[in-house]
Design a protein around this motif. Structure first.
Motif, PDB file in Angstrom:
ATOM      1  N   UNK A   1       0.852  -1.202   0.000  1.00 33.70           N
ATOM      2  CA  UNK A   1       0.000   0.000   0.000  1.00 33.70           C
ATOM      3  C   UNK A   1       0.879   1.241   0.000  1.00 33.70           C
ATOM      4  N   UNK A   2       0.744   2.071  -1.055  1.00 29.81           N
ATOM      5  CA  UNK A   2       1.583   3.271  -1.150  1.00 29.81           C
ATOM      6  C   UNK A   2       1.152   4.326  -0.143  1.00 29.81           C
ATOM      7  N   UNK A   3       2.128   5.128   0.247  1.00 30.06           N
ATOM      8  CA  UNK A   3       1.765   6.265   1.091  1.00 30.06           C
ATOM      9  C   UNK A   3       2.698   7.439   0.838  1.00 30.06           C
ATOM     10  N   UNK A   4       2.117   8.627   0.924  1.00 29.41           N
ATOM     11  CA  UNK A   4       2.875   9.873   0.832  1.00 29.41           C
ATOM     12  C   UNK A   4       2.762  10.532   2.202  1.00 29.41           C
ATOM     13  N   UNK A   5       3.899  10.692   2.856  1.00 27.59           N
ATOM     14  CA  UNK A   5       3.865  11.213   4.227  1.00 27.59           C
ATOM     15  C   UNK A   5       4.646  12.522   4.317  1.00 27.59           C
ATOM     16  N   UNK A   6       3.909  13.564   4.657  1.00 27.95           N
ATOM     17  CA  UNK A   6       4.524  14.885   4.836  1.00 27.95           C
ATOM     18  C   UNK A   6       4.581  15.128   6.338  1.00 27.95           C
ATOM     19  N   UNK A   7       5.779  15.427   6.863  1.00 26.78           N
ATOM     20  CA  UNK A   7       5.798  15.710   8.294  1.00 26.78           C
ATOM     21  C   UNK A   7       6.681  16.903   8.626  1.00 26.78           C
ATOM     22  N   UNK A   8       6.098  17.801   9.388  1.00 26.23           N
ATOM     23  CA  UNK A   8       6.804  18.987   9.879  1.00 26.23           C
ATOM     24  C   UNK A   8       7.404  19.837   8.778  1.00 26.23           C
ATOM     25  N   UNK A   9       6.737  19.895   7.622  1.00 25.67           N
ATOM     26  CA  UNK A   9       7.331  20.584   6.470  1.00 25.67           C
ATOM     27  C   UNK A   9       7.285  22.103   6.644  1.00 25.67           C
TER      28      UNK A   9
ATOM     29  N   UNK B   1      -1.132  10.584   3.141  1.00 20.81           N
ATOM     30  CA  UNK B   1      -2.095  10.200   2.113  1.00 20.81           C
ATOM     31  C   UNK B   1      -1.810   8.759   1.706  1.00 20.81           C
ATOM     32  N   UNK B   2      -2.860   7.944   1.711  1.00 20.37           N
ATOM     33  CA  UNK B   2      -2.706   6.555   1.299  1.00 20.37           C
ATOM     34  C   UNK B   2      -3.155   6.372  -0.133  1.00 20.37           C
TER      35      UNK B   2
ATOM     36  N   UNK C   1      10.083  16.548   6.423  1.00 24.68           N
ATOM     37  CA  UNK C   1      10.377  15.521   5.429  1.00 24.68           C
ATOM     38  C   UNK C   1       9.130  15.182   4.623  1.00 24.68           C
ATOM     39  N   UNK C   2       9.369  14.653   3.432  1.00 28.64           N
ATOM     40  CA  UNK C   2       8.287  14.186   2.562  1.00 28.64           C
ATOM     41  C   UNK C   2       8.744  12.843   2.012  1.00 28.64           C
ATOM     42  N   UNK C   3       8.074  11.784   2.397  1.00 20.29           N
ATOM     43  CA  UNK C   3       8.485  10.475   1.877  1.00 20.29           C
ATOM     44  C   UNK C   3       7.378   9.853   1.046  1.00 20.29           C
ATOM     45  N   UNK C   4       7.798   9.205  -0.033  1.00 20.11           N
ATOM     46  CA  UNK C   4       6.866   8.445  -0.864  1.00 20.11           C
ATOM     47  C   UNK C   4       7.318   6.991  -0.779  1.00 20.11           C
ATOM     48  N   UNK C   5       6.516   6.195  -0.157  1.00 19.44           N
ATOM     49  CA  UNK C   5       6.878   4.792   0.091  1.00 19.44           C
ATOM     50  C   UNK C   5       8.276   4.681   0.688  1.00 19.44           C
ATOM     51  N   UNK C   6       8.547   5.566   1.630  1.00 21.32           N
ATOM     52  CA  UNK C   6       9.801   5.493   2.360  1.00 21.32           C
ATOM     53  C   UNK C   6      10.961   6.238   1.718  1.00 21.32           C
ATOM     54  N   UNK C   7      10.789   6.706   0.477  1.00 26.67           N
ATOM     55  CA  UNK C   7      11.872   7.445  -0.200  1.00 26.67           C
ATOM     56  C   UNK C   7      11.754   8.930   0.141  1.00 26.67           C
ATOM     57  N   UNK C   8      12.833   9.525   0.635  1.00 21.89           N
ATOM     58  CA  UNK C   8      12.803  10.950   0.988  1.00 21.89           C
ATOM     59  C   UNK C   8      12.838  11.793  -0.283  1.00 21.89           C
ATOM     60  N   UNK C   9      11.716  12.416  -0.613  1.00 23.80           N
ATOM     61  CA  UNK C   9      11.650  13.192  -1.858  1.00 23.80           C
ATOM     62  C   UNK C   9      12.463  14.475  -1.773  1.00 23.80           C
TER      63      UNK C   9
ATOM     64  N   UNK D   1      13.638  13.261 -10.504  1.00 24.37           N
ATOM     65  CA  UNK D   1      13.645  11.974  -9.797  1.00 24.37           C
ATOM     66  C   UNK D   1      12.438  11.828  -8.873  1.00 24.37           C
ATOM     67  N   UNK D   2      11.889  12.970  -8.436  1.00 20.44           N
ATOM     68  CA  UNK D   2      10.628  12.884  -7.673  1.00 20.44           C
ATOM     69  C   UNK D   2       9.528  12.344  -8.584  1.00 20.44           C
ATOM     70  N   UNK D   3       9.559  12.818  -9.858  1.00 17.89           N
ATOM     71  CA  UNK D   3       8.571  12.304 -10.818  1.00 17.89           C
ATOM     72  C   UNK D   3       8.783  10.809 -11.024  1.00 17.89           C
ATOM     73  N   UNK D   4      10.036  10.424 -11.115  1.00 13.81           N
ATOM     74  CA  UNK D   4      10.340   9.008 -11.331  1.00 13.81           C
ATOM     75  C   UNK D   4       9.928   8.167 -10.126  1.00 13.81           C
ATOM     76  N   UNK D   5       9.992   8.799  -8.932  1.00 15.85           N
ATOM     77  CA  UNK D   5       9.580   8.087  -7.723  1.00 15.85           C
ATOM     78  C   UNK D   5       8.068   7.911  -7.644  1.00 15.85           C
ATOM     79  N   UNK D   6       7.333   8.652  -8.511  1.00 18.50           N
ATOM     80  CA  UNK D   6       5.896   8.430  -8.540  1.00 18.50           C
ATOM     81  C   UNK D   6       5.038   9.629  -8.153  1.00 18.50           C
ATOM     82  N   UNK D   7       5.640  10.826  -8.121  1.00 19.81           N
ATOM     83  CA  UNK D   7       4.864  12.027  -7.784  1.00 19.81           C
ATOM     84  C   UNK D   7       4.583  12.835  -9.044  1.00 19.81           C
ATOM     85  N   UNK D   8       3.381  13.350  -9.149  1.00 15.67           N
ATOM     86  CA  UNK D   8       2.998  14.163 -10.304  1.00 15.67           C
ATOM     87  C   UNK D   8       2.419  15.471  -9.800  1.00 15.67           C
ATOM     88  N   UNK D   9       2.744  16.558 -10.491  1.00 13.66           N
ATOM     89  CA  UNK D   9       2.139  17.859 -10.167  1.00 13.66           C
ATOM     90  C   UNK D   9       1.380  18.367 -11.384  1.00 13.66           C
ATOM     91  N   UNK D  10       0.075  18.526 -11.223  1.00 14.58           N
ATOM     92  CA  UNK D  10      -0.722  19.197 -12.254  1.00 14.58           C
ATOM     93  C   UNK D  10      -0.688  20.679 -11.906  1.00 14.58           C
TER      94      UNK D  10
END
Lengths: 261, 414
Positions: A1-9, A26-27, A61-69, A76-85
């Motif tokens: 299960x993927x997750x995007x975790x933003x903490x204390x940004x 966000x799950x 920090x901002x992690x996507x499935x454990x990867x620090x974006x 590489x953030x895009x490659x990690x699976x994040x998209x910005x419209x």
């Protein structure tokens, strides 16, 4: 299960702290809405998540499935699976959409034929005229066409998480319906998690949020279910703003800021 | 001035009258000073004329000259090979020859005025071999291009090619020229004269891909008649220093001058364009678009002077020069100017020198495109407009290839 975790940004623009500690998780398949008055830091949040130059991260920090974006360059953030419209998609003269997706490290269609097939299929799904597929990116497109183009790229790239920055601005009712439907379908089809940033609740009538967060002066001041968006529609942001004068607005230094937003 | 540019040597090129006089005149002159307006920002002060000797006869062995337009123009009205300024072969299609297309040499050219003539112009008059003359007579519409392959092969040689292109009233003609040179140092002084007769349509594109040590001091002169359209394109990629001075004159009512240039410098190249566009007659139109980029320590110069004569009522004049600077140490001078002596005109000019656009970059990065590839796409895209404007379609693929080649070199360095 993927997750995007933003903490204390925390983040600053031109030395002014705009985000003062944002926490959000966000799950997969979830839709989270961030709403807030002008200058709350909504667009700053979207830019900082994608790593736009000019935004200084002060902490968190901002992690996507454990990867620090935050440690990664934008591509590489895009490659990690994040998209910005983007709220104001940039015109790129002489560069076609297919050239970009072909060169993207975030996609791998194996062959140009497969990319073309996906582009045509997705264009049809959101009513995006095929003539735009061969045009230079966003050049001579109306506001609505640009947003359809953003949605098309989102659909073709199939990221794990998407930030939709004011996707509703510039869209007519039909386009908003098609775009919302497509994004919502992706939450079920591919488990896309969504952070939708909007000033008004009308988009949320189409794109049903699981959670709504209210951002005021760089912090979430309230979170709740979809009913929170409805409440805002009726009462506005007044209840969430204290009397302290607003800090310099993030949008004041953004040359692309919509003066009417 | 070196002995090799003497009047005696000049008269050995051909018996054309005036050679000795021009050589004598040149001998009394210095190179232009970079302090003068026309040569400002140029490296003309570094040119050592005496290290070059004029080429006074055609080469004995005719090595094959590569034809980069071969694939794009399988069908053509004529192919001409020019080596060291001398026409060495003319192949003209029989059909077009019988219809009146002229492709020949001419040693008594009556040329257009050359304003601000310098020692370089006198040397050209003294040492240019018989000119290549290409002409479409009255009413002849030649719908396939004439291809000119011009090669500078003589190491340490100074060459003086002369190309005359003319359309008679109502005629149509397209010419594409490829300019190449060897790897060694050379000095090329090509002069091109374009005369578009009334209501004619003349197109000329030159693709310059000289070797890295070449100096090129070129001129383009043109005269555009009533209701005529002259479309020119310059694609400049090679040479250590390559300069094109253009003097374009709209002499008849309702004429159009349409000019496009794509250039890309790297290493320590300097690419230099001086454009003088004159609106001498009423209801004339000029549309100039010059786009270039500069990498490493290279530089470029664009100066554009659009002059509207008191008789130029109803003029429309547009000029644009855009530059993308790819390195901190690269430079570009862009100076568009207007001189207007009639009030009934529409004129605009635009000029930019800037790095690769940060927002365009971010957009592509956000789509997962790695930075070097993103820059490559953006820079290639920047040229798209001006490539599409090149008036002879057969040149476009070659220009795209040359840009890609420059960008490849850039990616390899990165």
């Amino acid at each position: 299960m993927s997750s995007l975790i933003i903490s204390g940004l925390r983040a600053a623009v031109d030395g002014n702290e705009i985000l003062k500690g944002v926490d959000l998780e966000i799950g997969a398949g979830e839709v989270h809405a961030v709403m807030g008055p002008n200058g709350a830091g909504k667009s700053t949040l979207s830019h900082v998540l994608m790593g736009r130059p000019g935004y200084e991260v002060l902490g968190g920090s901002v992690t996507l499935d454990g990867v620090e974006l935050l440690d990664l360059p934008t591509w590489q953030r895009a490659r990690a699976g994040l998209f910005l419209a983007m709220q104001y998609p940039t015109e790129v003269p002489g560069v076609a959409l297919s050239d970009v997706l072909d060169a993207s490290a975030a996609t791998d269609f194996g062959s140009g034929d497969e990319l073309d097939r996906r582009l045509l299929a997705e264009a049809d799904r959101i009513g995006f005229d095929h003539q735009f597929l061969d045009r230079p990116l966003n050049v001579d497109m109306s506001g609505g066409e640009k947003k359809r183009n953003e949605t098309l790229q989102l659909a073709v790239m199939a990221p794990r998480f998407a930030v939709l920055d004011e996707l509703d601005s510039g869209l007519d009712v039909d386009a908003m319906h098609q775009v919302s439907q497509r994004v919502e379908a992706a939450t079920e089809e591919t488990g896309l998690g969504i952070l939708v940033i909007t000033h008004y609740s009308r988009l949320l009538d189409e794109l049903k949020p699981d959670r709504v967060h209210i951002l005021v002066r760089g912090r979430f001041v309230a979170s709740g279910g979809p009913e929170l968006a409805q409440e805002l529609e009726e009462t506005g942001y007044g209840a969430y703003q204290d009397d302290e004068p607003a800090p310099p607005a993030a949008t004041a230094t953004d040359p692309f800021a919509d003066p009417l937003a | 001035m070196s002995h090799s540019f003497s009047p005696d040597v000049a008269t050995s090129v051909s018996p054309r009258p005036g050679r000795a006089g021009s050589a004598a005149e040149a001998a009394g002159l210095d190179l232009p000073s970079p302090e003068t307006e026309e040569w400002r920002y140029s490296p003309i002060g570094d040119l050592r004329l005496d290290r070059f000797g004029p080429v006074t006869s055609p080469p004995e062995s005719r090595g094959a000259v590569a034809d980069r337009f071969e694939a794009a123009t399988p069908s053509r009205a004529a192919t001409v090979v020019v080596v060291d300024g001398f026409v060495t072969s003319i192949e003209i299609d029989d059909g077009w020859a019988s219809k009146g297309l002229i492709v020949t040499t001419d040693d008594e050219p009556t040329g257009l005025d050359r304003p601000d003539a310098t020692v370089i112009d006198h040397l050209h008059r003294a040492f240019s071999p018989p000119a290549l003359r290409i002409g479409a007579p009255d009413g002849l519409a030649v719908d396939v291009p004439v291809v000119v392959l011009s090669h500078h092969g003589a190491a340490d040689g100074a060459t003086f090619p002369h190309l005359l292109i003319r359309t008679g009233p109502g005629a149509e003609l397209s010419v594409i020229e490829q300019q190449t040179s060897g790897d060694g140092p050379g000095l090329g002084v090509p002069v091109v004269e374009l005369v578009a007769g009334d209501s004619s349509n003349l197109r000329y594109v030159v693709v310059q891909e000289n070797g890295a040590e070449q100096w090129q001091l070129g001129r383009q002169l043109s005269s555009i008649g009533a209701q005529a359209t002259l479309r020119t394109g310059i694609a400049a990629f090679g040479s250590r220093y390559a300069r094109t001075r253009t003097d374009s004159r709209l002499v008849g009512r309702g004429g159009t001058a349409h000019m496009s240039a794509a250039y890309y410098g790297d290493g320590d190249q300097i690419l230099d364009f001086r454009v003088f566009q004159h609106h001498d007659a009423r209801d004339t139109r000029s549309d100039l678009v010059f786009k270039g980029s500069q990498d490493d320590t290279s530089g470029s110069v664009y100066t554009g002077m659009v002059h509207i004569h008191p008789d130029g009522a109803g003029t429309n004049a547009f000029q644009t020069n855009r530059n993308v600077k790819l390195s901190e140490d690269a430079w570009a001078w862009s100076v568009p100017n207007l001189e207007i002596e009639n009030n009934d005109v529409h004129c605009s000019h635009a000029s930019t020198v800037s790095p690769v656009d940060a927002d365009q970059r971010f957009y592509l990065h956000a789509r997962g495109v790695p930075p070097t590839i993103a820059d490559r796409l953006i820079v290639a895209g920047f040229y798209q407009e001006v490539i599409d404007r090149l008036p002879v379609a057969a040149a476009r693929d070659e220009v795209r290839r040359l840009i890609a080649e420059k960008l490849d070199r850039r990616s390899d360095d990165a």
